[in-house]
Design a protein around this motif. Structure first.
Motif, PDB file in Angstrom:
ATOM      1  N   ILE B 205      42.267  23.166  66.532  1.00 57.46           N
ATOM      2  CA  ILE B 205      42.346  21.738  66.218  1.00 57.46           C
ATOM      3  C   ILE B 205      40.934  21.155  66.157  1.00 57.46           C
ATOM      4  CG2 ILE B 205      43.141  19.463  67.011  1.00 57.46           C
ATOM      5  CD1 ILE B 205      45.509  21.113  66.401  1.00 57.46           C
ATOM      6  N   LEU B 206      40.702  20.310  65.129  1.00 59.41           N
ATOM      7  CA  LEU B 206      39.520  19.445  65.156  1.00 59.41           C
ATOM      8  C   LEU B 206      40.056  18.026  65.209  1.00 59.41           C
ATOM      9  CD1 LEU B 206      36.940  20.702  62.482  1.00 59.41           C
ATOM     10  CD2 LEU B 206      36.680  20.719  64.962  1.00 59.41           C
ATOM     11  N   PHE B 207      39.770  17.331  66.294  1.00 64.75           N
ATOM     12  CA  PHE B 207      40.228  15.944  66.377  1.00 64.75           C
ATOM     13  C   PHE B 207      39.042  15.025  66.116  1.00 64.75           C
ATOM     14  CE2 PHE B 207      41.305  11.986  68.477  1.00 64.75           C
ATOM     15  CZ  PHE B 207      42.549  11.740  67.893  1.00 64.75           C
ATOM     16  N   ILE B 208      39.199  14.186  65.114  1.00 62.12           N
ATOM     17  CA  ILE B 208      38.077  13.370  64.666  1.00 62.12           C
ATOM     18  C   ILE B 208      38.353  11.902  64.911  1.00 62.12           C
ATOM     19  CG2 ILE B 208      36.711  12.692  62.642  1.00 62.12           C
ATOM     20  CD1 ILE B 208      37.051  15.417  61.577  1.00 62.12           C
ATOM     21  N   ALA B 209      37.366  11.224  65.471  1.00 63.52           N
ATOM     22  CA  ALA B 209      37.481   9.781  65.683  1.00 63.52           C
ATOM     23  C   ALA B 209      36.132   9.141  65.402  1.00 63.52           C
ATOM     24  CB  ALA B 209      37.938   9.486  67.104  1.00 63.52           C
ATOM     25  N   LYS B 210      36.135   8.089  64.629  1.00 61.45           N
ATOM     26  CA  LYS B 210      34.932   7.311  64.314  1.00 61.45           C
ATOM     27  C   LYS B 210      33.781   8.190  63.833  1.00 61.45           C
ATOM     28  CE  LYS B 210      35.970   3.569  67.513  1.00 61.45           C
ATOM     29  NZ  LYS B 210      36.244   3.760  68.956  1.00 61.45           N
ATOM     30  N   GLY B 211      34.082   9.147  62.969  1.00 59.81           N
ATOM     31  CA  GLY B 211      33.028   9.959  62.377  1.00 59.81           C
ATOM     32  C   GLY B 211      32.471  11.030  63.297  1.00 59.81           C
ATOM     33  N   ARG B 212      33.095  11.259  64.439  1.00 62.48           N
ATOM     34  CA  ARG B 212      32.624  12.306  65.366  1.00 62.48           C
ATOM     35  C   ARG B 212      33.765  13.270  65.649  1.00 62.48           C
ATOM     36  NH1 ARG B 212      28.724   9.985  64.442  1.00 62.48           N
ATOM     37  NH2 ARG B 212      26.913   9.444  65.720  1.00 62.48           N
ATOM     38  N   ILE B 213      33.413  14.502  65.973  1.00 66.90           N
ATOM     39  CA  ILE B 213      34.432  15.437  66.419  1.00 66.90           C
ATOM     40  C   ILE B 213      34.673  15.158  67.903  1.00 66.90           C
ATOM     41  CG2 ILE B 213      34.993  17.855  66.820  1.00 66.90           C
ATOM     42  CD1 ILE B 213      33.290  18.487  64.334  1.00 66.90           C
ATOM     43  N   ALA B 214      35.807  14.532  68.171  1.00 66.80           N
ATOM     44  CA  ALA B 214      36.090  14.135  69.552  1.00 66.80           C
ATOM     45  C   ALA B 214      36.597  15.317  70.354  1.00 66.80           C
ATOM     46  CB  ALA B 214      37.115  13.003  69.585  1.00 66.80           C
ATOM     47  N   ARG B 226      45.651  14.970  78.371  1.00 68.71           N
ATOM     48  CA  ARG B 226      45.653  13.533  78.660  1.00 68.71           C
ATOM     49  C   ARG B 226      44.240  13.031  78.922  1.00 68.71           C
ATOM     50  NH1 ARG B 226      48.967  13.399  76.120  1.00 68.71           N
ATOM     51  NH2 ARG B 226      51.195  13.176  76.382  1.00 68.71           N
ATOM     52  N   ASP B 227      43.240  13.862  78.656  1.00 68.95           N
ATOM     53  CA  ASP B 227      41.869  13.450  78.973  1.00 68.95           C
ATOM     54  C   ASP B 227      41.162  12.788  77.793  1.00 68.95           C
ATOM     55  OD1 ASP B 227      42.040  15.832  77.614  1.00 68.95           O
ATOM     56  OD2 ASP B 227      40.108  16.576  78.370  1.00 68.95           O
ATOM     57  N   LEU B 228      41.876  12.643  76.687  1.00 68.07           N
ATOM     58  CA  LEU B 228      41.235  12.046  75.498  1.00 68.07           C
ATOM     59  C   LEU B 228      41.889  10.705  75.168  1.00 68.07           C
ATOM     60  CD1 LEU B 228      40.951  15.109  73.117  1.00 68.07           C
ATOM     61  CD2 LEU B 228      39.048  13.758  74.006  1.00 68.07           C
ATOM     62  N   PRO B 229      41.197   9.609  75.472  1.00 67.18           N
ATOM     63  CA  PRO B 229      41.813   8.304  75.164  1.00 67.18           C
ATOM     64  C   PRO B 229      42.116   8.138  73.665  1.00 67.18           C
ATOM     65  CG  PRO B 229      39.523   8.068  75.986  1.00 67.18           C
ATOM     66  CD  PRO B 229      39.868   9.517  76.092  1.00 67.18           C
ATOM     67  N   GLU B 230      41.225   8.660  72.812  1.00 65.88           N
ATOM     68  CA  GLU B 230      41.465   8.533  71.370  1.00 65.88           C
ATOM     69  C   GLU B 230      42.753   9.230  70.973  1.00 65.88           C
ATOM     70  OE1 GLU B 230      38.542   9.679  72.559  1.00 65.88           O
ATOM     71  OE2 GLU B 230      36.856   8.675  71.550  1.00 65.88           O
ATOM     72  N   LEU B 231      42.987  10.410  71.598  1.00 62.57           N
ATOM     73  CA  LEU B 231      44.187  11.170  71.264  1.00 62.57           C
ATOM     74  C   LEU B 231      45.425  10.408  71.719  1.00 62.57           C
ATOM     75  CD1 LEU B 231      45.385  13.829  70.177  1.00 62.57           C
ATOM     76  CD2 LEU B 231      45.232  14.740  72.492  1.00 62.57           C
ATOM     77  N   ASP B 232      45.329   9.809  72.900  1.00 58.47           N
ATOM     78  CA  ASP B 232      46.445   9.011  73.392  1.00 58.47           C
ATOM     79  C   ASP B 232      46.786   7.903  72.412  1.00 58.47           C
ATOM     80  OD1 ASP B 232      46.824  10.462  75.599  1.00 58.47           O
ATOM     81  OD2 ASP B 232      45.720   9.133  76.970  1.00 58.47           O
TER      82      ASP B 232
END
Lengths: 336, 241, 540
Positions: B205-214, B226-232
């Protein structure tokens, strides 16, 4: 719906603008002529002032493209023409003009008038004359044509502007000139000449304007045209080419319309035409030769002009008889 | 681990408008990566950079250890399938696939039989003369896969390719894609917004938020994190749909 | 959605409008036939007719080929470069020639391409000895390309811009470039609009009057339109005018039928709107050919307009503005323009309404016919060009000598008919959407008849009606075709005055007038374009 309101308003406005402002008790004489005669630099304004000073009338000029267009317009308008005098036909057109039945004899004494070849007529009175000639720009052309044959057979890259014989008396003049020199071979000569023709204009002014603005190094005009540049512009850059075969003569005439609204006034104008008041303005404004006495001498420049050894001129009858056929032939040759 | 990565982004920077995207990651040959993230986060930008449609402001993109920054899109060994309009509507199916083999369509007999085999492979044998407009949406995506299959490029980029096909059809297509990937041996980068699709198909998985690989992680257990607020926030907003 | 009474009223009004248009078209043609029937043709005349017919077709064909051969690569280059600075400005510039009076354009073209123009000066510096001539065929072609290249580009470009962005990405991914991209993707997308544009351009060039009159340069480069004018004004030969008019109408009819065959209706593709990026287009040095093409085209179209502005500003504008002749001509022009535009909008409105009514429940073939005729009415005016139309009326009115109202009415009518196709194209879609929006509501509220017309339908259409009106005024202001036959010292419009000034070679006056006339029509065209855009339906 609204259109029914707006249309009359619009039309009334136009009528108001187009009707003559001189609605005083003065008599009005309308003279049909060609465009260059009434232009700001032409003789029209000065002649108007001179005539109005003695006639207590309002002289109105109406200019059309050129002399033949004048005749076309008369044919079209017939008896509805609102003019008293038509000024600017030439001898090649007078028979056709008479055949319209729109003119009547002027009934004036014309002894003071003299033109080469001695044209005299009961209906039309000459007012000036000159010979047609190719005028060239000496800065653009070093070896101008020395004959009509030279012109026809010369380098097609050196262009000439000519006028349409269907509208213009110089255009018709060249047509008759070519016919005088080439006879039955005129059509072939026209086909050859057409390669040198930059454009065919409806009137003389447009052609001469193109020439002086440098669009073409040659133009069909008059032997007297260079005088304008010598007198008014003090340059001898523009010259008329003398042709070995001779030059075609143009005698310009004016006539009285039978349905003239103010016939006496019209006749008065024709008389005035033969006096110095009119004739004085011809050499240095219309740049043609006067046909009657002037009260001032011709400028020096006129003595340096080409003076043709030989003149061509068809009789009015011959010109009238052949004009239509020759123009068709010209159209045919020029559209190839 | 002597083999160079199939695809590598090394501090690849691309600025567009307010968003300044920067990506660094690498993938082994044969891996399948799902790219997830909220809309506008830069998922398609990443794909467009890999495909060569966008030129990075700085950084290096490598395939098999060699920089492909200077290569045109067609020189990169990449096939791409979009959500829609993969096929030129005025050209028939065979031509659409044939263009994948030679862009000027100078194809010999063996090449045309490759085209037919690819169609057969996606279950559309005999569809060659039909126009795209006469096919269903799912069939059109199969043709796009057939073209990728025929091209056999080492990197397969998918931009939400099964979106809007309906759950059953999408699952079928996903299976087909995985089979084809296996046969070609390609590395896959797949933009999706469907966590189930990611779970089913991807091993990374590559999870991307605001132009960054989160987050850059294996797919196993990723959605339980549950440690990624963006993912939540992302799952919370898309989970309902 | 109309009530029964409204249907009846709409159809009756439409029929009346059709009848008026039919009469306005048929009467002059009948007069031409009656007047010309008796006159025969000599052999040389026959050959002359043949020759100008051939020339008319030849110059129209060459103009079309040149315009399209430039427009296709230019549209392609513009589509490939969707974001260079000044692109929007350039596309707007390309909308200008459509509304520019031909006479004004001719003046600008002479400034640029004349013997003393910049083009020939440049050629001279390059060592070309024979100057390029703006007169004759070359001049006509330059002028026609000046007018029609931008028109064709505006037709063709949307076809390319409508293609989905994925196409270009796929093309880039597959490595389709240059020729194969053009052959397989771009040309198919342009083909239909290019064919349509070619037909329109051919039609416009085959009926071109003013440009040929001014730049033709004699019998060798005369089109049928100009020859009709000359037959009446130069020779007063109705027989010849009739022959020419018959050939002209036959020719335009053939072309229009041919166009119907070419431009079969297309099925709309699934599009996502314009693309903003073209990854398939090479950048850097490879963009140079596109840049050069776009630059040259921009200069070609822009230079004559700049020339008009520059030489116009050099003219003595204050003297010109103080000249009562100018104001008289301006008043006449504006009055004719306003009257023609009102008539045109009225006719268009009636026709559009009747068409809508006939389509609403087209059960009977008679209604179908009404609808088809109303639709065709606008093209009919293309079939009988203004000079032919004017010629018929000219003969009937005896040249309009000594009359004011009748010639004016003819000029107004001819100008109104000329603008009709454009006005209808603005009004029809707007009317349709307004009816879809308000139709049921009006019925359910019981607002019918005149009160509906005044309170609902006309207010809803105000913007398109005004757009069509302004556009028609602009077209009429620039027209020389109808006035050329009737123009006299009594009826002088701005273009006629300009033509006279050109004829008597008052260059500076002509330049000033051209600037004023060009500025006026341009202002109106831009206003119409603005209004049209606000409304979502342009004349294009």
């Amino acid at each position: 719906m609204r259109i029914s309101h707006v249309l009359p308003v619009a039309l009334t406005t136009m009528l108001a603008f187009s009707s003559s402002p001189a609605a005083s008790a003065e008599k009005t004489l309308t003279v049909y002529t060609y465009e260059s005669f009434v232009s700001d630099w032409g003789p029209g304004p000065k002649i108007e002032a001179a005539f109005e000073a003695e006639c207590n009338c309002d002289l109105k000029w109406v200019g059309v493209a050129d002399g033949v267009a004048l005749l076309n317009r008369l044919k079209l308008e017939g008896e509805k023409a609102r003019a008293g005098v038509v000024l600017g036909l030439d001898t090649n057109l007078v028979t056709e003009a008479k055949n319209t039945g729109l003119f009547e004899p002027h009934g004036l004494e014309t002894k003071s008038v003299s033109v080469p070849g001695g044209f005299s007529d009961t209906v039309f009175i000459p007012y000036d004359y000159s010979h047609f000639a190719v005028v060239y720009d000496s800065e653009a052309i070093s070896a101008p044509p020395a004959s009509l044959k030279d012109l026809v057979e010369g380098d097609p890259r050196d262009k000439i502007v000519i006028q349409d014989p269907r509208t213009s008396t110089p255009g018709l003049g060249l047509l008759l000139w070519m016919k005088s020199v080439y006879g039955d071979d005129a059509k072939a000569a026209w086909e050859k000449l057409s390669k040198r023709v930059l454009t065919v204009t409806p009137g003389w002014s447009e052609a001469y304007g193109l020439f002086t603005s440098g669009e073409a190094p040659m133009v069909l005009s008059y032997t007297t045209s260079p005088a304008y540049h010598m007198v008014a512009e003090e340059t001898d850059r523009y010259q008329a080419a003398e042709f070995a075969e001779g030059h075609y003569l143009q005698i310009e005439v004016a006539g009285l319309l039978a349905h003239a609204p103010e016939k006496e006034l019209a006749r008065q104008f024709l008389s005035f035409m033969m006096t110095p008041g009119f004739q004085n303005e011809i050499p240095t404004n219309n740049w043609m030769m006067p046909v009657a006495a002037t009260s001032i001498d011709l400028p020096e420049a006129f003595s340096t002009l080409v003076s043709p050894q030989k003149s061509f001129l068809y009789s009015p009858e011959d010109a009238a008889e052949n004009r239509a056929a020759w123009i068709d032939e010209w159209l045919d040759a020029m559209s190839r | 681990m002597t083999q160079p990565p199939a695809i590598m982004f090394d501090r690849v920077v691309y600025g567009i408008g307010d968003l300044r995207a920067e990506f660094s990651f690498q993938r082994h040959p044969g891996s399948v990566t799902a790219i997830l993230g909220p809309s506008g986060a830069g998922k398609s930008t990443l794909l467009n950079l890999a495909a060569g449609f966008l030129v990075p402001d700085s950084g290096v993109i490598c395939m098999d250890g060699r920089s492909i920054n200077g290569l045109p899109p067609s020189g990169r060994g990449v096939s791409i399938v979009f959500q829609d309009n993969n096929l030129f509507a005025h050209l028939d199916i065979r031509t659409n696939i044939g263009l994948g083999l030679d862009p000027a369509l100078r194809l010999d007999q063996p090449a045309w039989s490759t085209v037919d085999k690819a169609l057969e492979r996606v279950g559309l044998a005999g569809f060659g003369r039909r126009m795209p407009g006469t096919l269903s949406g799912g069939e059109r995506q199969r043709v796009a896969l057939a073209r990728a299959f025929a091209r056999r490029r080492p990197l397969l980029l998918l931009d939400e390719p099964f979106d809007g096909l309906g759950p059953g059809l999408a699952a079928d297509m996903l299976g087909l894609m995985l089979e084809i990937r296996a046969e070609v041996g390609a590395t896959v980068l797949m933009v999706t917004h469907d966590p189930d699709e990611a779970r089913a198909a991807a091993d990374q998985i590559l999870f991307i938020a605001k132009g960054r690989i989160a987050a850059d992680a294996p797919s196993d257990g990723f959605f339980e994190r549950r440690d990624l607020p963006e993912l939540d926030a992302y799952l919370g907003s898309t989970g309902e749909t | 959605m109309l009530t029964r009474t409204e249907h009846r009223a709409a159809r009756a009004a439409g029929l009346a409008a059709l009848l008026c248009i039919g009469l306005a078209l048929a009467v002059p043609v009948l007069v031409l036939v009656a007047q010309g029937a008796g006159t025969g043709l000599s052999a040389s005349q026959g050959e002359y007719l043949l020759r100008i017919t051939r020339f008319t077709l030849m110059q129209a064909g060459l103009s079309t080929i040149l315009s399209l051969a430039t427009a296709v690569p230019l549209a392609r280059a513009l589509a490939r470069r969707p974001a260079f600075p000044g692109r929007r400005w350039l596309i707007n510039l390309f909308a200008v020639p459509l509304g520019l009076p031909p006479l004004v354009a001719a003046l600008g073209l002479i400034e640029v391409w004349g013997r003393n123009g910049i083009a020939n000066k440049g050629l001279g510096l390059l060592g070309v000895e024979t100057p390029f001539s703006i007169y004759g065929l070359s001049g006509i072609l330059i002028a026609h390309v000046f007018f029609n290249l931008p028109l064709a580009v505006r037709f063709i470009l949307p076809g390319l811009e409508r293609l989905p962005p994925e196409y270009w990405k796929t093309a880039a991914n597959l490595g389709m470039g240059g020729l194969s991209l053009f052959r397989l993707i771009e040309w198919p997308a342009m083909r239909q609009s290019a064919a349509g544009a070619a037909g329109l351009v051919f039609m416009l060039c085959a009926t071109s009057f003013t440009l040929v009159l001014v730049l033709g340069g004699g019998p060798a480069a005369t089109t049928l339109e100009v020859a009709i004018y000359q037959a009446l004004r130069f020779d007063f030969d109705p027989g010849r005018a009739l022959m020419l008019a018959a050939i002209q109408v036959g020719l335009t009819l053939a072309v229009m039928l041919g166009l119907k065959l070419i431009s079969a209706p297309s099925k709309p593709g699934d599009t996502k709107g314009g693309s903003t990026s073209r990854p398939d287009a090479p950048h850097g040095l490879h963009a140079l050919p596109d840049a050069v093409l776009i630059g040259v085209a921009g200069v070609f179209v822009g230079a004559p307009m700049v020339a008009v502005i520059i030489s116009g500003l050099q003219a003595d504008l204050s003297r010109l503005l103080a000249d009562p002749q100018f104001w008289r001509a301006a008043t006449t022009s504006l009055s004719i323009g306003v009257a023609a535009a009102l008539l045109s909008v009225l006719l268009a409105g009636l026709l559009v309404r009747a068409r809508y009514s006939a389509a609403d429940r087209s059960a009977s073939p008679a209604l179908g016919l009404l609808s088809a005729l109303s639709g065709a009415a606008s093209s009919l005016t293309l079939l009988v060009p203004p000079v032919v139309l004017g010629a018929g009326w000219f003969l009937m009115l005896g040249g309009g000598v000594g009359q004011m109202l009748a010639p004016l009415a003819v000029i107004v009518t001819v100008n109104a008919l000329m603008a009709l196709p454009f006005v209808m194209r603005v009004i029809e879609p707007a009317h349709l959407s307004a009816m879809q929006r308000n139709g049921r509501l009006s019925l359910s509220l019981g607002i019918t008849g005149f009160s509906r017309l005044w309170q609902i339908d006309i207010p809803a259409l105000r913007l398109p009606l005004v757009t069509g009106f302004v556009f028609a005024v602009a077209l009429s202001l620039g027209d020389l075709g109808a006035i050329a036959l009737f123009g006299s010292d009594r009826i002088v419009t701005l273009p006629w005055l300009l033509y006279q000034k050109l004829g008597s070679y008052r260059t500076s006056d002509a330049a000033g007038l051209a600037l004023l006339l060009g500025g006026l029509t341009m202002g109106l065209m831009l206003a119409a374009d603005r209004l049209g855009n606000r409304n979502g339906t342009t004349g294009q």
